[in-house]
Design an enzyme around this catalytic site. Structure first.
Site, PDB file in Angstrom:
ATOM      1  CE1 TYR A  41      -3.089  -2.976   0.148  1.00 23.27           C
ATOM      2  CE2 TYR A  41      -3.606  -2.451   2.416  1.00 23.27           C
ATOM      3  CZ  TYR A  41      -3.792  -3.233   1.279  1.00 23.27           C
ATOM      4  OH  TYR A  41      -4.687  -4.270   1.319  1.00 23.27           O
ATOM      5  CG  HIS A 100      -1.291  -8.596  -0.677  1.00 24.35           C
ATOM      6  ND1 HIS A 100      -0.828  -7.329  -0.521  1.00 24.35           N
ATOM      7  CD2 HIS A 100      -2.623  -8.442  -0.854  1.00 24.35           C
ATOM      8  CE1 HIS A 100      -1.823  -6.459  -0.599  1.00 24.35           C
ATOM      9  NE2 HIS A 100      -2.921  -7.124  -0.802  1.00 24.35           N
TER      10      HIS A 100
HETATM   11  P1  NAP Z   1     -14.100  -0.463   1.538  1.00 24.27           P
HETATM   12  O1  NAP Z   1     -13.630  -0.501   2.935  1.00 24.27           O
HETATM   13  O2  NAP Z   1     -15.177  -1.387   1.111  1.00 24.27           O
HETATM   14  O3  NAP Z   1     -14.608   1.009   1.155  1.00 24.27           O
HETATM   15  C1  NAP Z   1     -13.845   2.147   1.437  1.00 24.27           C
HETATM   16  C2  NAP Z   1     -14.655   3.354   0.944  1.00 24.27           C
HETATM   17  O4  NAP Z   1     -15.841   3.481   1.737  1.00 24.27           O
HETATM   18  C3  NAP Z   1     -13.894   4.667   1.057  1.00 24.27           C
HETATM   19  O5  NAP Z   1     -14.229   5.429  -0.082  1.00 24.27           O
HETATM   20  C4  NAP Z   1     -14.491   5.305   2.302  1.00 24.27           C
HETATM   21  O6  NAP Z   1     -14.502   6.694   2.226  1.00 24.27           O
HETATM   22  C5  NAP Z   1     -15.899   4.804   2.281  1.00 24.27           C
HETATM   23  N1  NAP Z   1     -16.477   4.715   3.627  1.00 24.27           N
HETATM   24  C6  NAP Z   1     -15.918   4.233   4.762  1.00 24.27           C
HETATM   25  N2  NAP Z   1     -16.764   4.274   5.791  1.00 24.27           N
HETATM   26  C7  NAP Z   1     -17.920   4.839   5.310  1.00 24.27           C
HETATM   27  C8  NAP Z   1     -19.157   5.172   5.901  1.00 24.27           C
HETATM   28  N3  NAP Z   1     -19.401   4.916   7.186  1.00 24.27           N
HETATM   29  N4  NAP Z   1     -20.101   5.766   5.096  1.00 24.27           N
HETATM   30  C9  NAP Z   1     -19.861   6.018   3.805  1.00 24.27           C
HETATM   31  N5  NAP Z   1     -18.691   5.699   3.180  1.00 24.27           N
HETATM   32  C10 NAP Z   1     -17.732   5.117   3.934  1.00 24.27           C
HETATM   33  O7  NAP Z   1     -12.917  -0.668   0.488  1.00 24.27           O
HETATM   34  P2  NAP Z   1     -11.352  -0.987   0.607  1.00 24.27           P
HETATM   35  O8  NAP Z   1     -10.602   0.098   1.279  1.00 24.27           O
HETATM   36  O9  NAP Z   1     -10.908  -1.381  -0.765  1.00 24.27           O
HETATM   37  O10 NAP Z   1     -11.303  -2.324   1.492  1.00 24.27           O
HETATM   38  C11 NAP Z   1     -11.091  -2.288   2.897  1.00 24.27           C
HETATM   39  C12 NAP Z   1      -9.692  -2.719   3.278  1.00 24.27           C
HETATM   40  O11 NAP Z   1      -9.459  -4.069   2.885  1.00 24.27           O
HETATM   41  C13 NAP Z   1      -8.570  -1.955   2.516  1.00 24.27           C
HETATM   42  O12 NAP Z   1      -8.418  -0.656   2.998  1.00 24.27           O
HETATM   43  C14 NAP Z   1      -7.417  -2.891   2.760  1.00 24.27           C
HETATM   44  O13 NAP Z   1      -6.902  -2.738   4.067  1.00 24.27           O
HETATM   45  C15 NAP Z   1      -8.091  -4.256   2.591  1.00 24.27           C
HETATM   46  N6  NAP Z   1      -7.974  -4.808   1.207  1.00 24.27           N
HETATM   47  C16 NAP Z   1      -7.313  -5.972   1.037  1.00 24.27           C
HETATM   48  C17 NAP Z   1      -7.158  -6.516  -0.234  1.00 24.27           C
HETATM   49  C18 NAP Z   1      -6.403  -7.812  -0.404  1.00 24.27           C
HETATM   50  O14 NAP Z   1      -6.083  -8.188  -1.545  1.00 24.27           O
HETATM   51  N7  NAP Z   1      -6.114  -8.517   0.674  1.00 24.27           N
HETATM   52  C19 NAP Z   1      -7.732  -5.875  -1.348  1.00 24.27           C
HETATM   53  C20 NAP Z   1      -8.430  -4.689  -1.142  1.00 24.27           C
HETATM   54  C21 NAP Z   1      -8.556  -4.173   0.139  1.00 24.27           C
HETATM   55  P3  NAP Z   1     -13.501   7.641   3.058  1.00 24.27           P
HETATM   56  O15 NAP Z   1     -12.115   7.120   2.783  1.00 24.27           O
HETATM   57  O16 NAP Z   1     -13.787   8.983   2.492  1.00 24.27           O
HETATM   58  O17 NAP Z   1     -13.862   7.527   4.511  1.00 24.27           O
END
Ligand code: NAP
Length: 272
Positions: A41, A100
Protein backbone atom coordinates in the site's frame (compact mmCIF):
# COMPACT_ATOMS: atom_id res chain seq x y z
CA UNK A 1 -15.52 -6.42 17.93
CA UNK A 2 -15.72 -8.00 14.50
CA UNK A 3 -14.92 -4.77 12.71
CA UNK A 4 -11.36 -3.54 12.20
CA UNK A 5 -9.84 -0.88 9.97
CA UNK A 6 -8.42 -1.05 6.46
CA UNK A 7 -5.71 1.26 5.15
CA UNK A 8 -5.51 0.87 1.38
CA UNK A 9 -4.91 4.36 -0.14
CA UNK A 10 -4.32 5.80 3.31
CA UNK A 11 -1.14 7.85 3.52
CA UNK A 12 -1.18 8.58 -0.21
CA UNK A 13 -1.92 12.31 0.01
CA UNK A 14 -0.04 14.63 2.34
CA UNK A 15 -2.95 17.01 2.99
CA UNK A 16 -5.18 14.12 4.16
CA UNK A 17 -2.68 12.59 6.56
CA UNK A 18 -3.70 14.29 9.80
CA UNK A 19 -7.37 13.44 9.22
CA UNK A 20 -6.47 9.84 8.49
CA UNK A 21 -4.35 9.54 11.62
CA UNK A 22 -7.13 11.05 13.75
CA UNK A 23 -9.65 8.65 12.21
CA UNK A 24 -7.47 5.59 12.85
CA UNK A 25 -6.85 6.60 16.48
CA UNK A 26 -10.56 7.19 17.00
CA UNK A 27 -11.26 3.76 15.54
CA UNK A 28 -8.90 2.13 18.05
CA UNK A 29 -10.57 4.05 20.90
CA UNK A 30 -13.93 2.71 19.71
CA UNK A 31 -12.68 -0.88 19.69
CA UNK A 32 -11.83 -1.28 16.00
CA UNK A 33 -8.37 -2.24 17.14
CA UNK A 34 -7.31 -4.53 14.29
CA UNK A 35 -5.54 -2.47 11.64
CA UNK A 36 -4.98 -4.04 8.26
CA UNK A 37 -2.17 -2.80 6.04
CA UNK A 38 0.39 -4.14 3.55
CA UNK A 39 3.90 -3.46 2.32
CA UNK A 40 2.30 -2.85 -1.09
CA UNK A 41 0.00 0.00 0.00
CA UNK A 42 1.55 3.24 -1.22
CA UNK A 43 4.89 1.36 -1.40
CA UNK A 44 5.11 1.48 2.41
CA UNK A 45 3.44 4.86 2.99
CA UNK A 46 0.32 3.30 4.55
CA UNK A 47 2.43 1.35 7.04
CA UNK A 48 4.31 4.54 7.92
CA UNK A 49 1.07 6.40 8.50
CA UNK A 50 -0.26 3.57 10.68
CA UNK A 51 3.01 3.75 12.62
CA UNK A 52 2.41 7.44 13.30
CA UNK A 53 -1.22 6.79 14.25
CA UNK A 54 -0.36 4.16 16.89
CA UNK A 55 2.75 5.90 18.23
CA UNK A 56 2.45 6.32 21.99
CA UNK A 57 -0.49 3.91 22.36
CA UNK A 58 -0.08 0.80 24.51
CA UNK A 59 0.93 -2.09 22.24
CA UNK A 60 -1.81 -4.32 23.62
CA UNK A 61 -4.50 -1.78 22.68
CA UNK A 62 -4.29 -2.50 18.94
CA UNK A 63 -3.38 -5.35 16.61
CA UNK A 64 -1.35 -4.97 13.43
CA UNK A 65 -1.91 -7.07 10.33
CA UNK A 66 0.40 -6.60 7.36
CA UNK A 67 0.93 -8.50 4.12
CA UNK A 68 3.95 -9.66 2.20
CA UNK A 69 3.92 -9.41 -1.60
CA UNK A 70 4.04 -12.80 -3.35
CA UNK A 71 7.42 -12.04 -4.94
CA UNK A 72 8.87 -11.35 -1.48
CA UNK A 73 7.37 -14.44 0.16
CA UNK A 74 10.41 -16.74 -0.22
CA UNK A 75 13.29 -17.36 2.20
CA UNK A 76 15.58 -14.90 0.36
CA UNK A 77 13.30 -11.86 0.90
CA UNK A 78 10.54 -12.40 3.42
CA UNK A 79 12.67 -11.73 6.49
CA UNK A 80 13.79 -8.34 5.14
CA UNK A 81 10.21 -7.57 4.04
CA UNK A 82 8.88 -8.30 7.51
CA UNK A 83 11.67 -6.25 9.11
CA UNK A 84 10.88 -3.31 6.81
CA UNK A 85 7.17 -3.49 7.64
CA UNK A 86 8.01 -3.53 11.36
CA UNK A 87 10.32 -0.53 10.98
CA UNK A 88 7.70 1.49 9.08
CA UNK A 89 5.06 0.56 11.66
CA UNK A 90 7.41 1.28 14.58
CA UNK A 91 6.57 -2.16 15.99
CA UNK A 92 8.50 -5.09 17.45
CA UNK A 93 6.07 -7.66 16.14
CA UNK A 94 3.06 -8.09 13.87
CA UNK A 95 -0.05 -9.73 15.26
CA UNK A 96 -0.91 -11.16 11.84
CA UNK A 97 1.22 -11.56 8.69
CA UNK A 98 -0.51 -12.55 5.46
CA UNK A 99 0.65 -13.71 2.06
CA UNK A 100 -1.11 -11.05 -0.07
CA UNK A 101 -1.95 -13.44 -2.91
CA UNK A 102 -0.46 -16.56 -4.47
CA UNK A 103 2.61 -16.08 -6.64
CA UNK A 104 5.58 -18.04 -7.91
CA UNK A 105 7.19 -18.94 -4.58
CA UNK A 106 6.28 -22.51 -3.53
CA UNK A 107 3.65 -22.35 -0.78
CA UNK A 108 5.63 -24.74 1.39
CA UNK A 109 8.59 -22.34 1.43
CA UNK A 110 6.35 -19.46 2.54
CA UNK A 111 4.84 -21.62 5.30
CA UNK A 112 8.31 -22.58 6.55
CA UNK A 113 9.31 -18.87 6.64
CA UNK A 114 6.09 -17.83 8.39
CA UNK A 115 6.72 -20.45 11.08
CA UNK A 116 10.31 -19.24 11.45
CA UNK A 117 9.10 -15.63 11.83
CA UNK A 118 6.78 -16.86 14.58
CA UNK A 119 9.65 -18.62 16.38
CA UNK A 120 11.71 -15.43 16.08
CA UNK A 121 8.90 -13.47 17.75
CA UNK A 122 8.47 -11.20 14.70
CA UNK A 123 4.88 -12.30 14.10
CA UNK A 124 2.24 -13.79 16.38
CA UNK A 125 0.23 -15.57 13.68
CA UNK A 126 0.04 -15.86 9.92
CA UNK A 127 -2.45 -16.40 7.16
CA UNK A 128 -3.17 -15.91 3.49
CA UNK A 129 -5.26 -13.66 1.29
CA UNK A 130 -7.25 -14.24 -1.90
CA UNK A 131 -7.11 -18.03 -1.41
CA UNK A 132 -10.05 -20.09 -2.69
CA UNK A 133 -10.95 -23.56 -1.39
CA UNK A 134 -8.56 -25.39 -3.73
CA UNK A 135 -5.68 -23.17 -2.53
CA UNK A 136 -6.63 -23.75 1.10
CA UNK A 137 -6.74 -27.52 0.56
CA UNK A 138 -3.31 -27.46 -1.04
CA UNK A 139 -2.02 -25.35 1.85
CA UNK A 140 -3.45 -27.63 4.51
CA UNK A 141 -1.82 -30.64 2.88
CA UNK A 142 1.62 -29.10 3.42
CA UNK A 143 3.69 -29.53 6.56
CA UNK A 144 2.49 -26.87 9.06
CA UNK A 145 -0.02 -25.56 6.48
CA UNK A 146 -2.79 -26.07 9.01
CA UNK A 147 -1.16 -23.40 11.19
CA UNK A 148 -2.67 -20.80 8.84
CA UNK A 149 -5.10 -18.82 11.00
CA UNK A 150 -6.61 -16.29 8.55
CA UNK A 151 -7.80 -15.95 4.98
CA UNK A 152 -8.56 -12.38 3.84
CA UNK A 153 -10.93 -12.26 0.87
CA UNK A 154 -13.30 -9.87 -0.85
CA UNK A 155 -16.77 -10.10 0.67
CA UNK A 156 -19.71 -7.75 0.72
CA UNK A 157 -23.46 -8.00 0.32
CA UNK A 158 -23.16 -7.83 -3.47
CA UNK A 159 -20.41 -10.45 -3.68
CA UNK A 160 -21.39 -13.49 -1.64
CA UNK A 161 -19.76 -16.36 -3.55
CA UNK A 162 -17.62 -17.42 -0.56
CA UNK A 163 -20.77 -18.39 1.36
CA UNK A 164 -21.14 -21.42 -0.92
CA UNK A 165 -17.90 -23.19 -0.04
CA UNK A 166 -14.98 -21.10 1.20
CA UNK A 167 -16.67 -19.73 4.30
CA UNK A 168 -17.90 -23.16 5.48
CA UNK A 169 -14.50 -24.67 4.66
CA UNK A 170 -12.68 -22.03 6.72
CA UNK A 171 -15.10 -22.44 9.62
CA UNK A 172 -14.61 -26.21 9.61
CA UNK A 173 -10.82 -25.81 9.63
CA UNK A 174 -10.57 -23.05 12.24
CA UNK A 175 -9.50 -20.33 9.79
CA UNK A 176 -10.94 -16.87 10.51
CA UNK A 177 -12.13 -15.04 7.41
CA UNK A 178 -11.41 -11.33 7.05
CA UNK A 179 -13.74 -9.50 4.67
CA UNK A 180 -12.03 -6.86 2.57
CA UNK A 181 -14.03 -4.25 0.60
CA UNK A 182 -16.95 -4.81 3.02
CA UNK A 183 -18.43 -1.49 1.84
CA UNK A 184 -18.03 -2.45 -1.83
CA UNK A 185 -15.56 0.46 -1.84
CA UNK A 186 -18.33 2.89 -1.03
CA UNK A 187 -20.32 1.72 -4.08
CA UNK A 188 -17.47 1.71 -6.58
CA UNK A 189 -17.70 -2.09 -6.82
CA UNK A 190 -20.87 -2.93 -8.67
CA UNK A 191 -23.07 -6.00 -8.80
CA UNK A 192 -24.00 -7.25 -12.26
CA UNK A 193 -23.23 -3.72 -13.43
CA UNK A 194 -25.62 -2.14 -10.93
CA UNK A 195 -24.96 0.19 -8.04
CA UNK A 196 -25.51 -1.70 -4.78
CA UNK A 197 -26.44 1.48 -2.95
CA UNK A 198 -29.19 2.27 -5.46
CA UNK A 199 -31.19 -0.77 -4.32
CA UNK A 200 -34.39 0.62 -2.70
CA UNK A 201 -34.72 -2.28 -0.23
CA UNK A 202 -31.28 -1.47 1.19
CA UNK A 203 -32.41 2.11 1.81
CA UNK A 204 -35.68 0.93 3.33
CA UNK A 205 -33.95 -1.44 5.75
CA UNK A 206 -31.32 1.14 6.66
CA UNK A 207 -34.09 3.63 7.51
CA UNK A 208 -35.88 1.05 9.62
CA UNK A 209 -32.78 0.74 11.83
CA UNK A 210 -31.98 4.47 11.70
CA UNK A 211 -28.74 3.45 10.06
CA UNK A 212 -26.91 4.30 6.86
CA UNK A 213 -26.79 1.86 3.95
CA UNK A 214 -23.05 1.49 4.56
CA UNK A 215 -23.74 0.44 8.16
CA UNK A 216 -26.08 -2.29 6.90
CA UNK A 217 -23.34 -3.52 4.57
CA UNK A 218 -20.87 -3.60 7.44
CA UNK A 219 -23.26 -5.37 9.78
CA UNK A 220 -23.80 -7.93 7.01
CA UNK A 221 -20.08 -8.61 6.49
CA UNK A 222 -19.45 -8.77 10.24
CA UNK A 223 -22.06 -11.54 10.72
CA UNK A 224 -19.65 -14.19 9.44
CA UNK A 225 -16.31 -12.41 9.07
CA UNK A 226 -13.98 -9.83 10.53
CA UNK A 227 -14.77 -6.79 8.36
CA UNK A 228 -12.00 -4.27 7.69
CA UNK A 229 -13.58 -1.10 6.22
CA UNK A 230 -11.32 1.75 5.28
CA UNK A 231 -12.32 5.19 6.48
CA UNK A 232 -10.45 8.46 6.24
CA UNK A 233 -12.76 10.56 8.38
CA UNK A 234 -13.83 10.49 12.01
CA UNK A 235 -17.45 10.63 10.96
CA UNK A 236 -17.16 7.49 8.84
CA UNK A 237 -15.14 5.79 11.58
CA UNK A 238 -17.80 6.58 14.19
CA UNK A 239 -20.48 5.19 11.91
CA UNK A 240 -18.47 2.06 11.18
CA UNK A 241 -17.93 1.33 14.86
CA UNK A 242 -21.65 1.85 15.55
CA UNK A 243 -22.50 -0.71 12.86
CA UNK A 244 -21.19 -3.43 15.20
CA UNK A 245 -24.15 -2.71 17.51
CA UNK A 246 -26.84 -2.99 14.83
CA UNK A 247 -29.14 -5.92 15.54
CA UNK A 248 -30.75 -6.57 12.18
CA UNK A 249 -33.54 -9.15 12.47
CA UNK A 250 -33.21 -12.46 10.62
CA UNK A 251 -36.41 -11.62 8.75
CA UNK A 252 -34.77 -8.47 7.34
CA UNK A 253 -31.64 -10.35 6.30
CA UNK A 254 -33.99 -12.80 4.58
CA UNK A 255 -35.62 -9.93 2.67
CA UNK A 256 -32.20 -8.68 1.61
CA UNK A 257 -31.40 -12.24 0.40
CA UNK A 258 -34.17 -11.84 -2.16
CA UNK A 259 -32.33 -8.92 -3.72
CA UNK A 260 -28.70 -9.75 -2.95
CA UNK A 261 -28.94 -13.50 -3.55
CA UNK A 262 -26.74 -15.94 -1.69
CA UNK A 263 -24.86 -18.27 -4.08
CA UNK A 264 -26.50 -21.49 -5.24
CA UNK A 265 -23.39 -22.88 -6.94
CA UNK A 266 -19.61 -22.50 -6.91
CA UNK A 267 -18.54 -19.01 -7.97
CA UNK A 268 -15.20 -17.49 -8.84
CA UNK A 269 -13.47 -15.81 -5.96
CA UNK A 270 -13.81 -12.07 -6.53
CA UNK A 271 -10.52 -10.21 -6.25
CA UNK A 272 -9.84 -6.50 -6.12
P1 NAP B 1 -14.10 -0.46 1.54
O1 NAP B 1 -13.63 -0.50 2.94
O2 NAP B 1 -15.18 -1.39 1.11
O3 NAP B 1 -14.61 1.01 1.15
C1 NAP B 1 -13.85 2.15 1.44
C2 NAP B 1 -14.66 3.35 0.94
O4 NAP B 1 -15.84 3.48 1.74
C3 NAP B 1 -13.89 4.67 1.06
O5 NAP B 1 -14.23 5.43 -0.08
C4 NAP B 1 -14.49 5.30 2.30
O6 NAP B 1 -14.50 6.69 2.23
C5 NAP B 1 -15.90 4.80 2.28
N1 NAP B 1 -16.48 4.71 3.63
C6 NAP B 1 -15.92 4.23 4.76
N2 NAP B 1 -16.76 4.27 5.79
C7 NAP B 1 -17.92 4.84 5.31
C8 NAP B 1 -19.16 5.17 5.90
N3 NAP B 1 -19.40 4.92 7.19
N4 NAP B 1 -20.10 5.77 5.10
C9 NAP B 1 -19.86 6.02 3.81
N5 NAP B 1 -18.69 5.70 3.18
C10 NAP B 1 -17.73 5.12 3.93
O7 NAP B 1 -12.92 -0.67 0.49
P2 NAP B 1 -11.35 -0.99 0.61
O8 NAP B 1 -10.60 0.10 1.28
O9 NAP B 1 -10.91 -1.38 -0.77
O10 NAP B 1 -11.30 -2.32 1.49
C11 NAP B 1 -11.09 -2.29 2.90
C12 NAP B 1 -9.69 -2.72 3.28
O11 NAP B 1 -9.46 -4.07 2.89
C13 NAP B 1 -8.57 -1.96 2.52
O12 NAP B 1 -8.42 -0.66 3.00
C14 NAP B 1 -7.42 -2.89 2.76
O13 NAP B 1 -6.90 -2.74 4.07
C15 NAP B 1 -8.09 -4.26 2.59
N6 NAP B 1 -7.97 -4.81 1.21
C16 NAP B 1 -7.31 -5.97 1.04
C17 NAP B 1 -7.16 -6.52 -0.23
C18 NAP B 1 -6.40 -7.81 -0.40
O14 NAP B 1 -6.08 -8.19 -1.54
N7 NAP B 1 -6.11 -8.52 0.67
C19 NAP B 1 -7.73 -5.87 -1.35
C20 NAP B 1 -8.43 -4.69 -1.14
C21 NAP B 1 -8.56 -4.17 0.14
P3 NAP B 1 -13.50 7.64 3.06
O15 NAP B 1 -12.11 7.12 2.78
O16 NAP B 1 -13.79 8.98 2.49
O17 NAP B 1 -13.86 7.53 4.51
Amino acid sequence: MKIGQGTWQIGDEKHKEQGEITALRRGIELGMSLIDTAEMYGAGRSEELVGRAVAGLGRESYQLCSKVLPENAGRDRIFASCENSLRRLGADYLDIYLLHWRGGVPLGETVECMERLKTQGKIRSWGVSNFDVCDMEELFNLENGEKCEYNQVLYHIGSRGIEYDLLPWCKAHGVAVMAYCPLAQGGRLRRYGRDIFAEPLLTEIAEKYSATREQILLAFAACECIAIPKSSSVQHTNENAAAARLAVADSDWARLDEVFWPPSCKMHLDIE
